[in-house]
Design a protein around this motif. Structure first.
Motif, short mmCIF file in Angstrom:
data_model
loop_
_atom_site.label_atom_id
_atom_site.label_comp_id
_atom_site.label_asym_id
_atom_site.label_seq_id
_atom_site.Cartn_x
_atom_site.Cartn_y
_atom_site.Cartn_z
N LEU A 60 0.83 -1.20 0.00
CA LEU A 60 0.00 0.00 0.00
C LEU A 60 0.87 1.25 0.00
O LEU A 60 1.70 1.43 0.89
N GLN A 61 0.65 2.10 -1.01
CA GLN A 61 1.28 3.43 -0.99
C GLN A 61 0.37 4.38 -0.22
O GLN A 61 -0.82 4.50 -0.55
N VAL A 62 0.91 5.00 0.76
CA VAL A 62 0.12 5.82 1.69
C VAL A 62 0.09 7.27 1.21
O VAL A 62 1.12 7.85 0.88
N THR A 63 -1.10 7.83 1.19
CA THR A 63 -1.27 9.26 0.87
C THR A 63 -1.87 9.95 2.08
O THR A 63 -3.06 9.83 2.37
N GLY A 64 -1.03 10.60 2.85
CA GLY A 64 -1.51 11.48 3.91
C GLY A 64 -1.89 10.83 5.22
O GLY A 64 -2.00 11.51 6.24
N ALA A 65 -2.09 9.52 5.26
CA ALA A 65 -2.57 8.88 6.49
C ALA A 65 -1.48 8.89 7.57
O ALA A 65 -0.29 8.99 7.27
N THR A 66 -1.92 8.77 8.82
CA THR A 66 -1.03 8.90 9.96
C THR A 66 -0.71 7.54 10.54
O THR A 66 -1.61 6.73 10.80
N TYR A 67 0.59 7.27 10.74
CA TYR A 67 1.04 6.02 11.35
C TYR A 67 0.83 6.15 12.85
O TYR A 67 1.49 6.95 13.51
N ASP A 68 -0.10 5.37 13.37
CA ASP A 68 -0.60 5.62 14.72
C ASP A 68 -0.19 4.51 15.68
O ASP A 68 -0.28 3.33 15.34
N GLU A 69 0.25 4.90 16.85
CA GLU A 69 0.58 3.91 17.86
C GLU A 69 -0.25 4.11 19.13
O GLU A 69 0.08 3.59 20.19
N SER A 70 -1.33 4.90 19.00
CA SER A 70 -2.11 5.23 20.19
C SER A 70 -3.40 4.43 20.29
O SER A 70 -4.00 4.36 21.36
N SER A 71 -3.85 3.84 19.18
CA SER A 71 -5.14 3.17 19.21
C SER A 71 -5.08 1.88 18.40
O SER A 71 -4.68 1.90 17.22
N ALA A 72 -5.44 0.78 19.02
CA ALA A 72 -5.52 -0.52 18.35
C ALA A 72 -6.19 -1.50 19.30
O ALA A 72 -6.18 -1.30 20.52
N PRO A 73 -6.82 -2.55 18.78
CA PRO A 73 -7.27 -3.62 19.68
C PRO A 73 -6.10 -4.12 20.51
O PRO A 73 -4.94 -4.03 20.09
N SER A 74 -6.37 -4.66 21.69
CA SER A 74 -5.32 -4.82 22.68
C SER A 74 -4.21 -5.80 22.29
O SER A 74 -3.11 -5.71 22.83
N SER A 75 -4.46 -6.70 21.34
CA SER A 75 -3.39 -7.62 20.93
C SER A 75 -2.41 -6.98 19.96
O SER A 75 -1.37 -7.57 19.65
N PHE A 76 -2.74 -5.79 19.46
CA PHE A 76 -1.90 -5.14 18.46
C PHE A 76 -1.31 -3.86 19.06
O PHE A 76 -1.78 -3.37 20.09
N SER A 77 -0.31 -3.32 18.37
CA SER A 77 0.37 -2.15 18.91
C SER A 77 0.22 -0.91 18.05
O SER A 77 0.67 0.16 18.46
N ALA A 78 -0.38 -1.05 16.89
CA ALA A 78 -0.42 0.11 15.98
C ALA A 78 -1.58 -0.02 15.02
O ALA A 78 -2.17 -1.08 14.86
N SER A 79 -1.87 1.09 14.39
CA SER A 79 -2.91 1.12 13.37
C SER A 79 -2.59 2.28 12.44
O SER A 79 -1.55 2.93 12.56
N MET A 80 -3.49 2.54 11.50
CA MET A 80 -3.33 3.71 10.63
C MET A 80 -4.59 4.55 10.72
O MET A 80 -5.71 4.02 10.67
N LEU A 81 -4.40 5.86 10.89
CA LEU A 81 -5.52 6.80 10.98
C LEU A 81 -5.68 7.54 9.66
O LEU A 81 -4.74 8.18 9.17
N PHE A 82 -6.88 7.44 9.10
CA PHE A 82 -7.24 8.17 7.88
C PHE A 82 -8.12 9.35 8.32
O PHE A 82 -9.12 9.15 9.02
N ASP A 83 -7.75 10.56 7.88
CA ASP A 83 -8.33 11.75 8.50
C ASP A 83 -9.71 12.16 7.97
O ASP A 83 -10.34 13.06 8.51
#
Lengths: 266, 86
Positions: A60-83
């Motif tokens: 996936l080529q990312v356009t503008g989305a934020t690499y997020d480490e603040s919110s994810a289901p508890s078994s995971f450590s990261a997600s991506m935030l689309f604004d």
């Protein structure tokens, strides 16, 4: 005489170890594309290790989305935030690599962890899209309307569509929590070929109404916008999205849901 | 962070049930970057610019965005819509 002492046997992470607290490896048969969204920069890597993996052509080529480490289901450590303003991610340039979702004898599963942040804008944007939610193109979408209604849609390029599962208003239940959505399609069933489940429950299902399409999808697979407008963006987090060319059993869905904590495929 | 004006243009479209309709999309090639002054000045100038554009393109919509998409991946923040016409 020295008493016999058993040599400790090291426990290998990932081995099948009944009674040792470890779980067996998840069966990745049919896993075409797997996006963990755990990167901290650059492309989101297609991480399937199966025999049918799409590989780097589907990164996936990312356009503008934020690499997020603040919110994810508890078994995971990261997600991506689309604004919801102008962010998306696109799986390469091929129009054919996700055709298994929309053409031929479809046996497919799409799994997505989603935390919706705002209500959906107009114009049927999708969490993922290859058709652009338009009846006169070929492809597949999970798209939504402002009533927090979710559709699982397979279009066939005519002015009708092949399959349209309307999950009803408020199927996306809130704008605060993570939920696990699994859509499956099984061409071989006599009815209710198309199913959607949320959080290992909340089953909705429908029978196709048209004929299946041929040819390539309208767009490369994209996240969090409408593919036909390349606009109308969705404000949401996502992680652990997977696309399969098989119909996943409900037992396997339960395993990936893991009581709401989630489970990595690898 | 930059302040930009997006032009949102109408186009003829076909919906998921095959119905013709008019939808709107952002035309990124027409994006206007506000260059001079503080953030407040840029936003005020953008609103004045939008009034001019509305006379020129009455069928279009416009929005002012706090824009971060050209920041480095590690530093990026979500963009925010500060103002939009209906």
């Amino acid at each position: 005489m020295t008493p016999w002492i058993a040599k400790p046997v090291p426990f290998n992470i990932g081995q099948s170890a009944a009674g040792a607290g470890a779980s067996a490896a998840f069966d990745d048969t049919g896993l075409r594309a797997y996006y963990k969204f755990s990167e901290t920069s650059g492309d989101i890597i297609e991480s399937s290790e199966s025999d049918v993996a799409l590989g780097s052509a589907a990164d996936l080529q990312v356009t503008g989305a934020t690499y997020d480490e603040s919110s994810a289901p508890s078994s995971f450590s990261a997600s991506m935030l689309f604004d919801g303003v102008n962010d998306t991610a696109t799986a390469g340039t091929s129009l054919s690599q996700f055709n298994f979702l929309s053409t031929g004898n479809i046996e497919s599963t799409i799994c997505m962890w989603i935390r919706q942040v705002s209500s959906a804008p107009a114009c049927e944007p999708g969490w993922f899209t290859t058709s652009g939610s338009s009846a006169n193109t070929v492809g597949c979408d999970f798209f939504q309307q402002a009533t927090m209604k979710l559709y699982f849609y397979i279009s066939n390029g005519s002015t009708a569509h092949y399959a349209l599962l309307d999950c009803g208003d408020d199927y996306i239940p809130d704008q605060t929590s993570w939920h696990f959505y699994v859509g499956t399609f099984d061409y071989s069933l006599g009815s209710n070929n198309q199913k959607m489940r949320r959080d290992d429950s909340n089953l909705k299902q429908a029978t196709p109404v048209g004929s299946v399409g041929t040819g390539n999808a309208r767009t490369p697979l994209k996240f969090m916008l409408n593919g036909r407008t390349s606009s109308n963006f969705i404000n949401a987090y996502t992680c652990e999205a997977s696309f399969w060319s098989k119909v996943m059993s409900t037992d396997d869905q339960t395993s990936l849901y893991n009581s709401g904590d989630g489970r990595e495929i690898y | 962070m930059k302040i930009i004006i997006d032009r949102i243009q109408p186009f003829d479209d076909i919906s998921f049930i095959g119905e013709p309709e008019i939808d709107y999309r952002v035309n990124e090639s027409l994006r206007i970057f506000m260059e001079k002054g503080t953030k407040t000045q840029k936003v005020n100038d953008a609103k004045k610019k939008i009034k001019e554009l509305q006379k020129q393109y009455p069928d279009e919509k416009f929005r002012i965005v706090e824009y971060y998409n050209d920041e480095k991946d590690e530093d990026r923040k979500p963009c925010m819509i500060l103002y939009e016409t209906t």
